[in-house]
Scaffold this active site. Sequence first.
Site, short mmCIF file in Angstrom:
data_model
loop_
_atom_site.label_atom_id
_atom_site.label_comp_id
_atom_site.label_asym_id
_atom_site.label_seq_id
_atom_site.Cartn_x
_atom_site.Cartn_y
_atom_site.Cartn_z
CD GLU A 70 3.64 -19.03 -3.53
OE1 GLU A 70 2.80 -19.67 -2.90
OE2 GLU A 70 3.40 -17.93 -4.08
CG ASP A 97 0.63 -19.87 -13.39
OD1 ASP A 97 -0.25 -20.56 -12.85
OD2 ASP A 97 0.40 -18.78 -13.94
CG ASP A 119 -4.91 -16.08 -4.42
OD1 ASP A 119 -4.78 -15.96 -3.18
OD2 ASP A 119 -3.95 -15.95 -5.21
CG ASP A 155 -11.08 -18.18 4.69
OD1 ASP A 155 -10.34 -18.47 3.72
OD2 ASP A 155 -11.50 -17.02 4.88
CE1 TYR A 197 -2.50 -16.01 3.33
CE2 TYR A 197 -4.81 -15.55 2.93
CZ TYR A 197 -3.48 -15.23 2.76
OH TYR A 197 -3.14 -14.12 2.04
N1 SAM Z 1 -1.45 -21.94 1.22
C1 SAM Z 1 -1.02 -20.81 2.04
C2 SAM Z 1 -1.83 -20.74 3.31
O1 SAM Z 1 -2.88 -21.42 3.38
O2 SAM Z 1 -1.44 -20.04 4.24
C3 SAM Z 1 -1.07 -19.49 1.25
C4 SAM Z 1 -2.44 -19.06 0.79
S1 SAM Z 1 -2.41 -17.56 -0.17
C5 SAM Z 1 -4.04 -16.99 -0.09
C6 SAM Z 1 -2.36 -18.18 -1.84
C7 SAM Z 1 -0.95 -18.50 -2.33
O3 SAM Z 1 -1.05 -19.14 -3.60
C8 SAM Z 1 -0.07 -17.27 -2.53
O4 SAM Z 1 1.19 -17.49 -1.93
C9 SAM Z 1 0.05 -17.14 -4.05
O5 SAM Z 1 1.28 -16.59 -4.46
C10 SAM Z 1 -0.08 -18.59 -4.49
N2 SAM Z 1 -0.64 -18.75 -5.83
C11 SAM Z 1 -1.75 -18.14 -6.33
N3 SAM Z 1 -1.99 -18.53 -7.60
C12 SAM Z 1 -1.01 -19.43 -7.91
C13 SAM Z 1 -0.70 -20.17 -9.08
N4 SAM Z 1 -1.45 -20.06 -10.17
N5 SAM Z 1 0.39 -20.98 -9.06
C14 SAM Z 1 1.17 -21.07 -7.95
N6 SAM Z 1 0.91 -20.39 -6.80
C15 SAM Z 1 -0.15 -19.58 -6.78
#
Ligand code: SAM
Length: 217
Positions: A70, A97, A119, A155, A197
């Site tokens: 994360e 990352d 994302d 989604d 989510y």
């Molecule tokens: N997986 C969770 C859920 O379904 O409820 C969170 C979804 S949220 C839209 C996306 C998560 O991915 C965020 O917490 C963000 O910080 C993390 N994230 C985005 N890009 C990332 C990356 N390159 N490496 C690690 N984490 C990442």
Amino acid sequence: MRLRNKPWAVKLVNDHPESVLQNPDPDKKIDWAERFGNDHPIEIEVGSGKGHFITTLAEMHPDKNYVALELQTTAAGIILRTKLEKGLDNLQILRGDAADINSFFGKNTTDVIYLNFSDPWPKTRHEKRRLTYKSFLSKYEEVLKPEGHIEFKTDNSGLFAYSVQSMNNYGMFFDFVSVDLHHEKPEIVEKNIETEYEHKFAAKGNPIYALHAHFET
Ligand code: SAM
């Protein structure tokens, strides 16, 4: 999704280096067997958010090891709080990352990579940031064992269509595809572990898209 900064979470993370690895040096391999105290199979969730999915899995399968990868410290702190409350020795948190996943994990070391509600990065100029872009797929391929696989849920119909195409173009094989996961056969629905989510979007009546795929073995 950016979480509001929570000072308690930052402090908790800083106080628990045995449970949270923060931005490790990409040139040094991490000894996961040493961190977990065993060499059980490893599964990784990329972008765990507040961690409901990965902490539930870790609680259900004490014989497997889980890593929550994360970016955000506040999210890492929220996952850590649950880990400590539930005593989940088989869960480690990696604040880093996903672009560096192949420096955090050795080749052929991982059984499953979960991508949950990544994302969507809808603008074409941001395609390379999508976690199912080909450069990410090639890193996952490196890290996964030959018999390993990816499980992806979203989604977002645009990201789902893009991901199917990207994986197909890469030469991956699909073992399961659903455009309405929550209305599949009961045995599939019962096995599903919801993410934060997923819970939110499904409650609004949005369909949940899902797939399982593997690389050529
Ligand atoms: N997986 C969770 C859920 O379904 O409820 C969170 C979804 S949220 C839209 C996306 C998560 O991915 C965020 O917490 C963000 O910080 C993390 N994230 C985005 N890009 C990332 C990356 N390159 N490496 C690690 N984490 C990442």
